[in-house]
Design a protein around this motif. Sequence first.
Motif, PDB file in Angstrom:
ATOM      1  N   LEU A  48       0.816  -1.216   0.000  1.00 12.75           N
ATOM      2  CA  LEU A  48       0.000   0.000   0.000  1.00 12.75           C
ATOM      3  C   LEU A  48       0.852   1.270   0.000  1.00 12.75           C
ATOM      4  CD1 LEU A  48      -2.888  -1.063   2.410  1.00 12.75           C
ATOM      5  CD2 LEU A  48      -2.996  -0.767  -0.085  1.00 12.75           C
ATOM      6  N   ASP A  49       2.068   1.192   0.551  1.00 14.49           N
ATOM      7  CA  ASP A  49       2.974   2.346   0.537  1.00 14.49           C
ATOM      8  C   ASP A  49       3.442   2.697  -0.875  1.00 14.49           C
ATOM      9  OD1 ASP A  49       2.833   2.803   3.242  1.00 14.49           O
ATOM     10  OD2 ASP A  49       4.730   1.800   3.712  1.00 14.49           O
ATOM     11  N   THR A  50       3.511   1.705  -1.742  1.00 12.39           N
ATOM     12  CA  THR A  50       4.045   1.949  -3.083  1.00 12.39           C
ATOM     13  C   THR A  50       3.014   1.845  -4.202  1.00 12.39           C
ATOM     14  OG1 THR A  50       4.679  -0.364  -3.330  1.00 12.39           O
ATOM     15  CG2 THR A  50       6.332   1.134  -2.401  1.00 12.39           C
ATOM     16  N   ALA A  51       1.886   1.180  -3.944  1.00  9.32           N
ATOM     17  CA  ALA A  51       0.882   0.972  -4.996  1.00  9.32           C
ATOM     18  C   ALA A  51       0.180   2.281  -5.327  1.00  9.32           C
ATOM     19  CB  ALA A  51      -0.137  -0.066  -4.538  1.00  9.32           C
ATOM     20  N   SER A  63      -9.488  -7.953  10.869  1.00  9.53           N
ATOM     21  CA  SER A  63      -8.960  -9.259  10.451  1.00  9.53           C
ATOM     22  C   SER A  63      -7.621  -9.126   9.722  1.00  9.53           C
ATOM     23  CB  SER A  63      -9.959  -9.943   9.519  1.00  9.53           C
ATOM     24  OG  SER A  63     -10.055  -9.221   8.294  1.00  9.53           O
ATOM     25  N   GLY A  64      -7.308  -7.923   9.222  1.00  2.46           N
ATOM     26  CA  GLY A  64      -6.115  -7.718   8.407  1.00  2.46           C
ATOM     27  C   GLY A  64      -6.451  -7.496   6.946  1.00  2.46           C
ATOM     28  N   LEU A  65      -7.692  -7.776   6.565  1.00  2.11           N
ATOM     29  CA  LEU A  65      -8.153  -7.564   5.201  1.00  2.11           C
ATOM     30  C   LEU A  65      -8.316  -6.068   4.955  1.00  2.11           C
ATOM     31  CD1 LEU A  65     -10.700  -9.627   3.346  1.00  2.11           C
ATOM     32  CD2 LEU A  65     -11.241  -7.234   3.606  1.00  2.11           C
ATOM     33  N   VAL A  66      -7.993  -5.627   3.747  1.00  2.00           N
ATOM     34  CA  VAL A  66      -8.142  -4.218   3.380  1.00  2.00           C
ATOM     35  C   VAL A  66      -9.073  -4.139   2.174  1.00  2.00           C
ATOM     36  CG1 VAL A  66      -6.969  -2.128   2.562  1.00  2.00           C
ATOM     37  CG2 VAL A  66      -5.829  -3.641   4.207  1.00  2.00           C
ATOM     38  N   VAL A  67     -10.054  -3.231   2.251  1.00  2.00           N
ATOM     39  CA  VAL A  67     -10.934  -2.971   1.118  1.00  2.00           C
ATOM     40  C   VAL A  67     -10.649  -1.552   0.646  1.00  2.00           C
ATOM     41  CG1 VAL A  67     -13.304  -2.821   0.270  1.00  2.00           C
ATOM     42  CG2 VAL A  67     -12.733  -4.476   2.060  1.00  2.00           C
ATOM     43  N   ILE A  68     -10.279  -1.427  -0.617  1.00  2.00           N
ATOM     44  CA  ILE A  68     -10.035  -0.127  -1.221  1.00  2.00           C
ATOM     45  C   ILE A  68     -11.279   0.214  -2.035  1.00  2.00           C
ATOM     46  CG2 ILE A  68      -8.576   1.187  -2.801  1.00  2.00           C
ATOM     47  CD1 ILE A  68      -6.329  -0.854  -2.112  1.00  2.00           C
ATOM     48  N   VAL A  69     -12.031   1.211  -1.577  1.00  2.00           N
ATOM     49  CA  VAL A  69     -13.269   1.596  -2.249  1.00  2.00           C
ATOM     50  C   VAL A  69     -12.942   2.629  -3.319  1.00  2.00           C
ATOM     51  CG1 VAL A  69     -15.548   2.649  -1.956  1.00  2.00           C
ATOM     52  CG2 VAL A  69     -14.653   1.070  -0.211  1.00  2.00           C
ATOM     53  N   GLN A  70     -13.275   2.291  -4.571  1.00  2.16           N
ATOM     54  CA  GLN A  70     -13.014   3.183  -5.691  1.00  2.16           C
ATOM     55  C   GLN A  70     -14.280   3.881  -6.175  1.00  2.16           C
ATOM     56  OE1 GLN A  70     -10.986   0.032  -7.932  1.00  2.16           O
ATOM     57  NE2 GLN A  70      -9.141   1.302  -7.831  1.00  2.16           N
ATOM     58  N   GLU A  71     -15.420   3.220  -6.042  1.00  2.00           N
ATOM     59  CA  GLU A  71     -16.728   3.806  -6.336  1.00  2.00           C
ATOM     60  C   GLU A  71     -17.677   3.376  -5.237  1.00  2.00           C
ATOM     61  OE1 GLU A  71     -18.851   3.391 -10.151  1.00  2.00           O
ATOM     62  OE2 GLU A  71     -16.873   3.491 -11.093  1.00  2.00           O
ATOM     63  N   GLU A  94       1.754 -10.240  -4.980  1.00  2.21           N
ATOM     64  CA  GLU A  94       3.208 -10.261  -5.185  1.00  2.21           C
ATOM     65  C   GLU A  94       3.631  -9.857  -6.601  1.00  2.21           C
ATOM     66  OE1 GLU A  94       7.028 -12.496  -3.683  1.00  2.21           O
ATOM     67  OE2 GLU A  94       5.103 -12.489  -2.682  1.00  2.21           O
ATOM     68  N   ASP A  95       2.972 -10.413  -7.621  1.00  2.44           N
ATOM     69  CA  ASP A  95       3.415 -10.124  -8.989  1.00  2.44           C
ATOM     70  C   ASP A  95       2.291  -9.678  -9.925  1.00  2.44           C
ATOM     71  OD1 ASP A  95       2.015 -12.448  -9.571  1.00  2.44           O
ATOM     72  OD2 ASP A  95       3.786 -13.608 -10.141  1.00  2.44           O
ATOM     73  N   GLY A  96       1.068  -9.600  -9.419  1.00  5.56           N
ATOM     74  CA  GLY A  96      -0.048  -9.120 -10.231  1.00  5.56           C
ATOM     75  C   GLY A  96      -0.624 -10.125 -11.211  1.00  5.56           C
ATOM     76  N   SER A  97      -0.110 -11.357 -11.203  1.00  4.23           N
ATOM     77  CA  SER A  97      -0.616 -12.343 -12.164  1.00  4.23           C
ATOM     78  C   SER A  97      -2.054 -12.737 -11.827  1.00  4.23           C
ATOM     79  CB  SER A  97       0.289 -13.574 -12.214  1.00  4.23           C
ATOM     80  OG  SER A  97       0.349 -14.194 -10.948  1.00  4.23           O
ATOM     81  N   VAL A  98      -2.891 -12.751 -12.857  1.00  8.32           N
ATOM     82  CA  VAL A  98      -4.303 -13.088 -12.698  1.00  8.32           C
ATOM     83  C   VAL A  98      -4.442 -14.603 -12.629  1.00  8.32           C
ATOM     84  CG1 VAL A  98      -6.597 -12.969 -13.784  1.00  8.32           C
ATOM     85  CG2 VAL A  98      -5.055 -10.996 -13.885  1.00  8.32           C
ATOM     86  N   PHE A  99      -5.162 -15.080 -11.598  1.00  8.69           N
ATOM     87  CA  PHE A  99      -5.356 -16.521 -11.449  1.00  8.69           C
ATOM     88  C   PHE A  99      -6.805 -16.945 -11.643  1.00  8.69           C
ATOM     89  CE2 PHE A  99      -5.588 -14.731  -7.175  1.00  8.69           C
ATOM     90  CZ  PHE A  99      -6.809 -15.230  -6.728  1.00  8.69           C
ATOM     91  N   ASP A 100      -7.764 -16.000 -11.565  1.00  2.33           N
ATOM     92  CA  ASP A 100      -9.172 -16.359 -11.741  1.00  2.33           C
ATOM     93  C   ASP A 100      -9.992 -15.106 -12.031  1.00  2.33           C
ATOM     94  OD1 ASP A 100     -11.467 -17.951 -11.851  1.00  2.33           O
ATOM     95  OD2 ASP A 100     -11.806 -17.866  -9.700  1.00  2.33           O
TER      96      ASP A 100
END
Length: 183
Positions: A48-51, A63-71, A94-100
């Motif tokens: 989150l510091d760099t994204a 819980s540690g989960l983060v929700v980033i609300v864009q709309e 980690e690498d942005g690869s889409v898995f699903d």
Amino acid sequence: MKRGIPYLIFLALVGMFSCEPTNPFENQPTYDVDGNLAIDSAKIVAYLDTARIDSLYRIHDPSGLVVIVQEEGEGTRPTSGNVIYADYIGSLMEDGSVFDTNLEQVARDNDIFVEGRQYGVFNFVLGSGTVITGWDIGFRRVRPQTKGIMIIPSPYAYRNQESNDRIPPNSVLLFEFDFRGID
């Protein structure tokens, strides 16, 4: 014959108490939820510091989960038993690869298209245990029509599971989501 009965009882007792348990799961290491949450929390903070993610605001769930609300959506937040309808793209933090994904074109673009799979709006019953725990936590925090990103620590995703070659054990997951509605 009567003399042999105490001997048989003695042998039966020795046999009962000398047996070791045969539960194959007792020898497995216990999954360290707290330890993995601590590791994942540090990874999430660094991410989150760099994204560079545009957002209206961020929800940091206990819980540690983060929700980033864009709309921002409208209406009441869902509760257990509500049917959730959503589009999603799941990737590794980690690498942005889409898995699903439930979006056919995204699946094709990322070489994860499965012939015969029904692509379309995904639905599940909140709190039913049919999706990863992170989805149950995250969707409770947002209103229908919300668009955003959920960052899910491994203990609320697939933990140390090794059954999916696209998701390494203990992976932090990102889900871009479009919360279409509830029933």
